[in-house]
Design an enzyme around this catalytic site. Structure first.
Site, mmCIF file in Angstrom:
data_model
loop_
_atom_site.group_PDB
_atom_site.id
_atom_site.type_symbol
_atom_site.label_atom_id
_atom_site.label_comp_id
_atom_site.label_asym_id
_atom_site.label_seq_id
_atom_site.Cartn_x
_atom_site.Cartn_y
_atom_site.Cartn_z
ATOM 1 N N HIS A 1 -7.440 -6.102 1.315
ATOM 2 C CA HIS A 1 -6.266 -5.138 1.447
ATOM 3 C C HIS A 1 -5.457 -5.640 2.719
ATOM 4 C CE1 HIS A 1 -4.086 -1.485 0.113
ATOM 5 N NE2 HIS A 1 -4.103 -1.421 1.299
ATOM 6 N N SER B 1 0.884 -1.255 -0.189
ATOM 7 C CA SER B 1 0.137 -0.085 -0.146
ATOM 8 C C SER B 1 0.996 1.403 -0.109
ATOM 9 C CB SER B 1 -1.142 -0.071 1.237
ATOM 10 O OG SER B 1 -1.998 0.775 1.217
ATOM 11 N N ASP C 1 -10.279 -6.001 -2.830
ATOM 12 C CA ASP C 1 -9.643 -4.626 -2.184
ATOM 13 C C ASP C 1 -10.218 -3.476 -2.117
ATOM 14 O OD1 ASP C 1 -7.759 -2.494 -1.479
ATOM 15 O OD2 ASP C 1 -6.114 -3.805 -2.075
#
Ligand SMILES: N[C@@H](CCC(=O)N[C@@H](CSC=O)C(=O)NCC(=O)O)C(=O)O
EC number: 3.1.2.12
Length: 293
Positions: free
Chosen positions: A270, A158, A234
């Site tokens: 995620h 991320s 996600d």
């Protein structure tokens, strides 16, 4: 024997997968802060000087410290198998109290975005690019001489995926490879990136220097082999924070599409459940480029 100028304090020495995870602290001059990090040494490596072992850095995301990846990423099993050390640094300076620094999960503490801030007050000590590419590696490689400074790779998640991509492009040849889990791939065009860049950077002209989708267009270094994994489910992909398609389009624009592999994982989100599911693939990607697979 000369005393190393730079000292680490060992807070914990944990045996795992036949190797050792050290929980360390040290004083960072560039971040003006005491910093914590974790380093995994593969079996037999800690305490010896040769043969040296290659090093894989894991850059974590928003809200994280060096603990998230080392506790939940499941990288250490595979790093032990291939004889790779893994460095898990923190995600921002921790020593200051700027206005608003600790108020939001996506700006300030634990959200340093792996860049050197140019806007005050952040420019004083939010210097994560210099910390990750210069100060911390120089200190680690001289203190733990078993770490091989000539065989180093990156990966990240991320915000850390953004770091793994941008630091790779900004420092051609410094890293043997990079890979990313659900990276923020075009921060100039997403809410997380716009907030970070407008907060940390003095002018909008600087944004392209910290955006993987822009950097790939101007990169002049050796060819590369970037692996990106992302879950189809996600929530931040769906919410327009990652913009991985923009990065792929930029790679195509400069004829580098064959140097970028994006794998979408059915059902995955995620979280670290997703990351740990693909830990093997990302450690083996680095292992190949580090010459141990
Ligand atoms: N609002 C959430 C968002 C924080 C979050 O999801 N952080 C991710 C990284 S997101 C991009 O950099 C993360 O890895 N969290 C740590 C974890 O262990 O899951 C919140 O504040 O929780």
């Amino acid at each position: 024997m000369a005393t190393p100028a730079f000292q680490f304090t060992t807070k914990a020495n944990i045996s795992t997968f036949g190797g050792t995870l050290l929980k360390l602290t040290h004083e960072s001059a560039v971040l003006e802060s005491t910093m914590a990090l974790n380093v995994f040494f593969p079996p037999g490596a800690l305490g010896r000087s040769t043969p040296k072992v290659p090093v894989l850095w894991y850059l974590a995301g928003l809200t994280c410290s060096g603990d998230n990846g080392s506790e939940k990423g499941f990288f250490n099993y595979w790093a032990a198998k291939y004889g790779i050390a893994v460095v898990y640094p923190d995600t921002s300076s921790r020593g200051s109290s700027h206005p608003g620094e600790h108020d939001a999960y996506d700006f300030g503490s634990a959200a340093g975005f792996y860049l050197d801030a140019t806007k005050e007050p952040w420019a004083q000590n939010y210097q994560m690019e210099t910390y990750i590419t210069d100060e911390l590696p120089a200190a680690l490689y001289s203190y733990f001489v078993v770490l091989d400074s000539s065989r180093v790779s990156l990966m990240g998640h991320s915000m850390g995926g953004h770091g793994a991509l941008t630091l790779f492009f900004k420092h051609p040849g410094k890293f043997k490879s990079t890979s990313a889990f659900a990276p923020i791939a075009n921060p100039s065009k997403c809410p997380w990136g716009e907030k970070a860049f407008s907060g940390y950077l003095e002018s909008k002209e600087e944004w392209t220097k910290h955006d993987a989708t822009e950097l790939i267009k101007t990169y002049k270094g050796p060819d590369f082999d970037i692996l990106i994994s992302c879950g189809i489910a996600d929530e931040f992909l769906k919410g327009g924070q990652l913009l991985i398609d923009n990065f792929v389009a930029a790679a195509k624009e400069v004829g580098r599409e064959s140097q970028v592999t994006v794998k979408y994982a059915p059902n995955c989100d995620h979280s670290y459940y997703f990351i740990s599911s693909f830990a093997q693939e990302h450690v083996e990607h680095a292992a190949k480029h580090l010459g141990v697979l």
